[in-house]
Design an enzyme around this catalytic site. Sequence first.
Site, PDB file in Angstrom:
ATOM      1  CB  SER A   1      -0.955   0.001   1.191  1.00 39.17           C
ATOM      2  OG  SER A   1      -0.221  -0.111   2.382  1.00 39.17           O
ATOM      3  CB  VAL A   2       4.080   2.241   1.620  1.00 40.92           C
ATOM      4  CG1 VAL A   2       4.972   3.474   1.572  1.00 40.92           C
ATOM      5  CG2 VAL A   2       3.568   1.999   3.023  1.00 40.92           C
TER       6      VAL A   2
ATOM      7  N   PRO B   1       7.278  -8.844  -6.314  1.00 37.69           N
ATOM      8  CG  PRO B   1       8.022 -10.310  -4.644  1.00 37.69           C
ATOM      9  CD  PRO B   1       7.937  -8.872  -4.995  1.00 37.69           C
TER      10      PRO B   1
ATOM     11  N   PRO C   1     -22.373  30.788  17.335  1.00 37.59           N
ATOM     12  CG  PRO C   1     -22.950  28.771  18.328  1.00 37.59           C
ATOM     13  CD  PRO C   1     -22.390  29.341  17.063  1.00 37.59           C
TER      14      PRO C   1
ATOM     15  CG  ASP D   1     -23.312  43.031  15.410  1.00 38.68           C
ATOM     16  OD1 ASP D   1     -22.939  44.202  15.248  1.00 38.68           O
ATOM     17  OD2 ASP D   1     -24.068  42.431  14.626  1.00 38.68           O
TER      18      ASP D   1
ATOM     19  CE  LYS E   1     -30.749  50.247  20.779  1.00 36.45           C
ATOM     20  NZ  LYS E   1     -31.918  49.604  21.380  1.00 36.45           N
TER      21      LYS E   1
ATOM     22  N   GLY F   1     -23.909  34.098  15.307  1.00 41.07           N
ATOM     23  CA  GLY F   1     -24.732  33.088  14.643  1.00 41.07           C
ATOM     24  C   GLY F   1     -24.549  33.139  13.147  1.00 41.07           C
TER      25      GLY F   1
ATOM     26  CB  ILE G   1     -30.710  33.239  10.816  1.00 41.45           C
ATOM     27  CG1 ILE G   1     -30.733  32.299   9.594  1.00 41.45           C
ATOM     28  CG2 ILE G   1     -31.820  32.864  11.810  1.00 41.45           C
ATOM     29  CD1 ILE G   1     -30.622  30.855   9.894  1.00 41.45           C
TER      30      ILE G   1
ATOM     31  CB  THR H   1     -28.387  30.020  12.965  1.00 40.45           C
ATOM     32  OG1 THR H   1     -29.207  31.000  13.589  1.00 40.45           O
ATOM     33  CG2 THR H   1     -29.178  28.719  12.840  1.00 40.45           C
ATOM     34  CB  ALA H   2     -28.760  31.000  18.269  1.00 40.35           C
TER      35      ALA H   2
ATOM     36  CG  MET I   1     -33.581  38.365  19.228  1.00 46.23           C
ATOM     37  SD  MET I   1     -33.654  39.746  18.118  1.00 46.23           S
ATOM     38  CE  MET I   1     -34.399  39.001  16.681  1.00 46.23           C
TER      39      MET I   1
HETATM   40  N1  SAH Z   1     -27.919  35.929  13.756  1.00 47.56           N
HETATM   41  C1  SAH Z   1     -28.035  35.271  15.046  1.00 47.56           C
HETATM   42  C2  SAH Z   1     -29.272  35.702  15.784  1.00 47.56           C
HETATM   43  C3  SAH Z   1     -29.266  37.143  16.205  1.00 47.56           C
HETATM   44  S1  SAH Z   1     -30.684  37.549  17.162  1.00 47.56           S
HETATM   45  C4  SAH Z   1     -28.012  33.758  14.845  1.00 47.56           C
HETATM   46  O1  SAH Z   1     -28.096  33.291  13.711  1.00 47.56           O
HETATM   47  O2  SAH Z   1     -27.895  33.050  15.847  1.00 47.56           O
HETATM   48  C5  SAH Z   1     -30.083  37.366  18.790  1.00 47.56           C
HETATM   49  C6  SAH Z   1     -30.729  36.178  19.470  1.00 47.56           C
HETATM   50  O3  SAH Z   1     -30.127  34.969  19.058  1.00 47.56           O
HETATM   51  C7  SAH Z   1     -30.569  36.175  20.967  1.00 47.56           C
HETATM   52  O4  SAH Z   1     -31.513  37.021  21.588  1.00 47.56           O
HETATM   53  C8  SAH Z   1     -30.815  34.733  21.295  1.00 47.56           C
HETATM   54  O5  SAH Z   1     -32.183  34.416  21.245  1.00 47.56           O
HETATM   55  C9  SAH Z   1     -30.164  34.050  20.117  1.00 47.56           C
HETATM   56  N2  SAH Z   1     -28.770  33.646  20.427  1.00 47.56           N
HETATM   57  C10 SAH Z   1     -27.659  34.052  19.827  1.00 47.56           C
HETATM   58  N3  SAH Z   1     -26.570  33.449  20.349  1.00 47.56           N
HETATM   59  C11 SAH Z   1     -27.031  32.609  21.301  1.00 47.56           C
HETATM   60  C12 SAH Z   1     -26.424  31.688  22.193  1.00 47.56           C
HETATM   61  N4  SAH Z   1     -25.107  31.510  22.201  1.00 47.56           N
HETATM   62  N5  SAH Z   1     -27.216  30.990  23.025  1.00 47.56           N
HETATM   63  C13 SAH Z   1     -28.551  31.164  23.021  1.00 47.56           C
HETATM   64  N6  SAH Z   1     -29.173  32.010  22.203  1.00 47.56           N
HETATM   65  C14 SAH Z   1     -28.440  32.728  21.344  1.00 47.56           C
END
Ligand code: SAH
Length: 473
Positions: free
Chosen positions: A22-23, A43, A225, A248, A270, A303, A307, A332-333, A384
């Site tokens: 194999s090598v 062989p 996340p 963010d 924010k 996330g 989304i 995503t979360a 959220m």
């Molecule tokens: N774009 C992000 C969502 C942003 S909205 C994504 O795709 O995950 C922000 C919300 O995402 C939070 O209020 C919470 O509900 C959720 N969230 C994000 N990170 C999280 C984590 N590590 N654990 C639990 N909820 C999370």
Amino acid sequence: MTLFPIFAQLTGKPVLVVGGGSVAERKAQSLLRAGALVRVGAPTLTPALSELASQGRISWLAGNFVPGWLDDVWLVIAATSDNELNAQVAKLAEEARIWANVVDDPANCSFHVPAIVDRSPVTIAISSGGHAPVLARRIREKLETLIDHSTGSLAALVARYREVIRKAHPQLSGRRGFYDWLIDGPVGGALRSQQPEHAETLLQQALKQPQAPAVGKVILVSAGPGDPGLLTLKALRALNEADVILYDRLVSQDVLDLARRDADLVYVGKSPGENHHQTQERIHQAMIDHARAGRKVVRLKGGDAFIFGRGGEELAVLAEQGIAYEVVPGVTAAIACAAYAGIPLTHRHVSQGLHLLTAHSALAQDQPDWASLAREKQTLGFYMGVTQLPEVVRQLIGHGMRPDMPFALIENGSRPGQRTLTGKLEDLEHLAREHAMQAPSLLLIGEVVRLSEQLHWFGQRYDHLSEAVLEAA
Ligand code: SAH
């Protein structure tokens, strides 16, 4: 002793592999890729080597090694399991001034085969001089993750335009600037985006201008996340190359720690007293200004950027302003929280689909279709607004959902300190208060939540579900 690195041109040249296991097979295959005329002496052969021999792609010298096999070959690789035989092959090769490699025996090698990262026509070879092959492999793995696969097509494009570029930019300094633009700017971006024709058009247009255009662009990167292990390789590359990173609130420190040391990290979440509209305007302006100044901007979001992340709005602004961009998706979360709480989002006979919503929608003008959300055999994920959860419960139960439908509220999903609270929907409000669940938290609703009883594996779990078994139809 330092080795002298070379890349050998073997096209059409006879080379010998001694051994048929194999090598030997792996060595023969990489020599074939380099266009060598491969002779394999042994062989017996592995099935794959026999196949190659019967197709005439290698020649098989059947039998035990004889010195005559070395006649007129350029190099030899000894890959038998017999150390003495390997050493004998190397010794005879040395006398005949033929380059020899003995697999896993650096002392008998007159050349080493490096670990490689293949982005043909670009090849990166790594050698530890035979001292620490494990380390060389580690370095190779690292480079594999950092170097995009489009590097090969970029090199091929450059090869075709090299002369034209030299004529258009006869001064070395101007030419360097042009190449920086070519690699870092929209041409490289178009190749990464699998748009080779667009890349070529951009290159031709730029060649008509006297100065190299600015390289500024924005990569919208999804940071996942919180657990940095959930970043994609593309996200990691972008963090490694960024001049400025606009991030963010929900981006974890562990992720930010992976950014290039001298990148400017700018928090754009924010600020106190500011409304969403102002925040968004300020972010748009920051992206535009940095990109126009020729910087590589990473717009980093928790996330997945598409989304509940306002990624679409930000891209629309860039598109209007004619600023180049790329998008890197992320975990995503809902996906992460479900995975880290041991809750499959769909499960045969239990849940056939998934809805992602925000708890804010319970109070918004534009209400979701609660009656369809209240139906069985699906999973709901609410982002959220922990404070709006009672309203979500009221709407769902009001539209016919069973009050004992299981929920899981997952706080700090995938981060150190993750907490998972499970219970019946009707108890959500007081349980969340009792456990002082904080943001960021994600709410999952559906029978799939019961699976966490068996599958939970990360962080703390507080279980207030009955002992009832999973209701599988
Ligand atoms: N774009 C992000 C969502 C942003 S909205 C994504 O795709 O995950 C922000 C919300 O995402 C939070 O209020 C919470 O509900 C959720 N969230 C994000 N990170 C999280 C984590 N590590 N654990 C639990 N909820 C999370």
